[in-house]
Design a protein around this motif. Structure first.
Motif, PDB file in Angstrom:
ATOM      1  N   UNK A 128      -8.932   2.941  -8.724  1.00 10.23           N
ATOM      2  CA  UNK A 128      -8.035   1.823  -8.425  1.00 10.23           C
ATOM      3  C   UNK A 128      -6.852   1.775  -9.379  1.00 10.23           C
ATOM      4  N   UNK A 129      -7.129   2.014 -10.668  1.00  9.74           N
ATOM      5  CA  UNK A 129      -6.048   2.011 -11.663  1.00  9.74           C
ATOM      6  C   UNK A 129      -5.062   3.137 -11.389  1.00  9.74           C
ATOM      7  N   UNK A 130      -5.557   4.319 -11.042  1.00  5.22           N
ATOM      8  CA  UNK A 130      -4.661   5.445 -10.729  1.00  5.22           C
ATOM      9  C   UNK A 130      -3.841   5.173  -9.475  1.00  5.22           C
ATOM     10  N   UNK A 131      -4.448   4.584  -8.468  1.00  7.05           N
ATOM     11  CA  UNK A 131      -3.716   4.259  -7.235  1.00  7.05           C
ATOM     12  C   UNK A 131      -2.628   3.231  -7.506  1.00  7.05           C
ATOM     13  N   UNK A 132      -2.945   2.228  -8.307  1.00  6.79           N
ATOM     14  CA  UNK A 132      -1.960   1.208  -8.647  1.00  6.79           C
ATOM     15  C   UNK A 132      -0.805   1.808  -9.451  1.00  6.79           C
ATOM     16  N   UNK A 133      -1.131   2.619 -10.450  1.00  7.54           N
ATOM     17  CA  UNK A 133      -0.090   3.255 -11.259  1.00  7.54           C
ATOM     18  C   UNK A 133       0.782   4.178 -10.412  1.00  7.54           C
ATOM     19  N   UNK A 134       0.185   4.907  -9.499  1.00  3.50           N
ATOM     20  CA  UNK A 134       0.935   5.827  -8.637  1.00  3.50           C
ATOM     21  C   UNK A 134       1.874   5.054  -7.711  1.00  3.50           C
ATOM     22  N   UNK A 135       1.411   3.941  -7.158  1.00  2.99           N
ATOM     23  CA  UNK A 135       2.276   3.171  -6.256  1.00  2.99           C
ATOM     24  C   UNK A 135       3.434   2.531  -7.025  1.00  2.99           C
ATOM     25  N   UNK A 136       3.197   2.090  -8.242  1.00  5.27           N
ATOM     26  CA  UNK A 136       4.282   1.520  -9.060  1.00  5.27           C
ATOM     27  C   UNK A 136       5.299   2.589  -9.437  1.00  5.27           C
ATOM     28  N   UNK A 137       4.810   3.773  -9.767  1.00  3.24           N
ATOM     29  CA  UNK A 137       5.724   4.861 -10.149  1.00  3.24           C
ATOM     30  C   UNK A 137       6.597   5.250  -8.972  1.00  3.24           C
ATOM     31  N   UNK A 138       6.024   5.324  -7.780  1.00  3.99           N
ATOM     32  CA  UNK A 138       6.807   5.679  -6.590  1.00  3.99           C
ATOM     33  C   UNK A 138       7.858   4.619  -6.296  1.00  3.99           C
ATOM     34  N   UNK A 139       7.492   3.341  -6.443  1.00  3.74           N
ATOM     35  CA  UNK A 139       8.448   2.263  -6.220  1.00  3.74           C
ATOM     36  C   UNK A 139       9.587   2.321  -7.232  1.00  3.74           C
ATOM     37  N   UNK A 140       9.268   2.599  -8.478  1.00  3.88           N
ATOM     38  CA  UNK A 140      10.293   2.642  -9.513  1.00  3.88           C
ATOM     39  C   UNK A 140      11.231   3.816  -9.308  1.00  3.88           C
ATOM     40  N   UNK A 141      10.694   4.975  -8.922  1.00  7.64           N
ATOM     41  CA  UNK A 141      11.523   6.165  -8.703  1.00  7.64           C
ATOM     42  C   UNK A 141      12.398   5.980  -7.469  1.00  7.64           C
ATOM     43  N   UNK A 142      11.861   5.371  -6.425  1.00  6.78           N
ATOM     44  CA  UNK A 142      12.619   5.199  -5.193  1.00  6.78           C
ATOM     45  C   UNK A 142      13.760   4.207  -5.366  1.00  6.78           C
ATOM     46  N   UNK A 143      13.675   3.290  -6.307  1.00  5.29           N
ATOM     47  CA  UNK A 143      14.700   2.272  -6.491  1.00  5.29           C
ATOM     48  C   UNK A 143      15.902   2.749  -7.278  1.00  5.29           C
ATOM     49  N   UNK A 144      15.774   3.809  -8.043  1.00  5.06           N
ATOM     50  CA  UNK A 144      16.875   4.259  -8.903  1.00  5.06           C
ATOM     51  C   UNK A 144      17.563   5.494  -8.332  1.00  5.06           C
ATOM     52  N   UNK A 145      18.901   5.402  -8.249  1.00  5.62           N
ATOM     53  CA  UNK A 145      19.722   6.549  -7.839  1.00  5.62           C
ATOM     54  C   UNK A 145      20.723   6.825  -8.940  1.00  5.62           C
TER      55      UNK A 145
END
Length: 163
Positions: A128-145
């Motif tokens: 669960x912790x890995x899934x949560x961390x992975x989803x946050x990382x994807x959201x953070x990367x997708x937001x920055x250009x």
């Protein structure tokens, strides 16, 4: 010639139906023809103990349900110990001393088995912790250009909006 009314198409169908109806259901308990204790109370106690002892060959089957040779031998040992007057804890201790905690269907919770009992919960928490961390990382990367990417996106949008 006299013709008898038979509701079945043939005699073989009648035999099959009678065989199915008259055959008793199979029992799931292993049979020890020579091994039963004469005292019904001691036999019941032995069977209760056997349900808590794991077949070392079959692994996830009790010795009461297993037909393996080792299970038959262990059933005999349990009956001998019960006939000698041992209580269930003494019989289990006797088997654990020879085969280890693995012989018990429900191993004890102690310092050696904490990981066994807590392992599934630990793995679930880590997953669960890995899934949560992975989803946050994807959201953070997708937001920055980068500035270059933003300029390219803006030029594409301008082309679409102003043909």
């Amino acid at each position: 010639m006299i013709r008898l009314f038979v509701p079945f198409a043939s005699l073989s169908a009648l035999v099959v139906v009678l065989a199915l109806v008259l055959t008793p259901p199979a029992s799931a308990v292993a049979v020890d023809p020579n091994g039963r204790l004469k005292d019904p109370q001691k036999e019941a106690l032995a069977r209760d103990i056997m349900a808590d002892i794991r077949c070392l060959v079959c692994q996830n089957q009790s010795i009461e349900d297993s037909n393996a040779d080792l299970a038959r031998d262990l059933r005999q040992v349990v009956r001998e110990r019960v006939a000698a007057g041992d209580n269930p804890d003494q019989v289990k201790r006797y088997l654990v001393d020879r085969y280890g905690d693995w012989v018990l269907m429900r191993p004890p919770v102690d310092r050696r088995t904490y990981l066994l009992w807590g392992g599934p919960a630990i793995l679930l928490f880590l997953g669960g912790a890995l899934a949560l961390a992975n989803s946050r990382r994807k959201r953070a990367v997708a937001g920055r250009l980068s500035a270059e990417e933003e300029a390219r996106v803006q030029s594409l949008l301008d082309e679409v909006n102003n043909p």
